[in-house]
Motif scaffolding. Structure first.
Motif, PDB file in Angstrom:
ATOM      1  N   ALA A  35     -68.309  17.232  14.909  1.00 49.07           N
ATOM      2  CA  ALA A  35     -68.520  16.942  13.491  1.00 49.07           C
ATOM      3  C   ALA A  35     -67.347  17.452  12.664  1.00 49.07           C
ATOM      4  O   ALA A  35     -66.779  18.506  12.948  1.00 49.07           O
ATOM      5  N   SER A  84     -60.676  20.157   7.527  1.00 50.40           N
ATOM      6  CA  SER A  84     -61.895  19.739   8.232  1.00 50.40           C
ATOM      7  C   SER A  84     -61.685  18.375   8.875  1.00 50.40           C
ATOM      8  O   SER A  84     -62.455  17.455   8.684  1.00 50.40           O
ATOM      9  N   THR A 105     -69.594  14.184   8.128  1.00 48.43           N
ATOM     10  CA  THR A 105     -70.751  14.613   7.340  1.00 48.43           C
ATOM     11  C   THR A 105     -70.538  14.531   5.834  1.00 48.43           C
ATOM     12  O   THR A 105     -71.497  14.640   5.085  1.00 48.43           O
ATOM     13  N   GLN A 155     -68.710  20.182   4.308  1.00 47.78           N
ATOM     14  CA  GLN A 155     -68.324  21.233   5.251  1.00 47.78           C
ATOM     15  C   GLN A 155     -69.512  22.101   5.661  1.00 47.78           C
ATOM     16  O   GLN A 155     -69.609  22.536   6.800  1.00 47.78           O
ATOM     17  N   VAL A 178     -71.381  20.602   8.461  1.00 43.16           N
ATOM     18  CA  VAL A 178     -70.698  20.763   9.748  1.00 43.16           C
ATOM     19  C   VAL A 178     -71.103  22.105  10.361  1.00 43.16           C
ATOM     20  O   VAL A 178     -71.561  22.173  11.512  1.00 43.16           O
ATOM     21  N   GLY A 198     -67.676  21.852  15.756  1.00 41.48           N
ATOM     22  CA  GLY A 198     -67.438  21.547  14.351  1.00 41.48           C
ATOM     23  C   GLY A 198     -65.996  21.815  13.972  1.00 41.48           C
ATOM     24  O   GLY A 198     -65.395  22.794  14.425  1.00 41.48           O
ATOM     25  N   HIS A 246     -63.876  22.637  10.749  1.00 45.33           N
ATOM     26  CA  HIS A 246     -64.033  23.023   9.351  1.00 45.33           C
ATOM     27  C   HIS A 246     -62.856  23.874   8.912  1.00 45.33           C
ATOM     28  O   HIS A 246     -62.142  24.437   9.736  1.00 45.33           O
TER      29      HIS A 246
END
Length: 129
Positions: free
Chosen positions: A42, A51, A76, A79, A82, A94, A96
């Motif tokens: 993600a 991200s 998504t 953040q 995520v 993830g 980020h």
């Protein structure tokens, strides 16, 4: 100093900005960038520097495609989604941002939930360039 942010009456200096590739600390199957293959990843957006773009570049440097290596790549638009999705097990990995002011905020709040995240080594950290 890049900038300053005021949150809840406190001022935080932003001195560093980067991107993080994170998985839950109990995911022993995700220890290196190569372990991202076949996982659900993600990111907030395809165009976000911290991200998405920074992490895509690290995968590319490791000889991987951010489109083909993961089983699924989810955007998504947020953040927080995520991080929470990784912590809740919805996503395996993830992408980020990491900001120096965010770490200060987490320390001040005593946030323990984020301690459940770990970061697989990037090629730069593991000695591969």
């Amino acid at each position: 100093k890049i900038s300053q942010r005021k949150v809840g009456g406190n001022t935080f200096d932003l001195t560093k900005f980067g991107g993080v590739i994170a998985a839950r600390s109990d995911r022993t199957d995700i220890q290196t960038l190569q372990d991202i293959r076949g996982k659900v990843v993600a990111a907030a957006s395809i165009s976000g520097l911290g991200s998405g773009q920074m992490q895509f570049r690290e995968l590319q440097r490791a000889g991987m495609s951010y489109i083909n290596a993961p089983r699924q790549l989810v955007f998504t638009s947020n953040q927080g989604k995520v991080v929470n999705g990784v912590l809740d097990g919805k996503f395996d990995v993830g992408f980020h941002p990491h900001r120096s002011d965010r770490a200060d905020q987490e320390r001040q709040r005593g946030a323990g939930r984020s301690r459940r995240l770990s970061r697989p080594p990037t090629p730069a950290r593991s000695g591969h360039r």
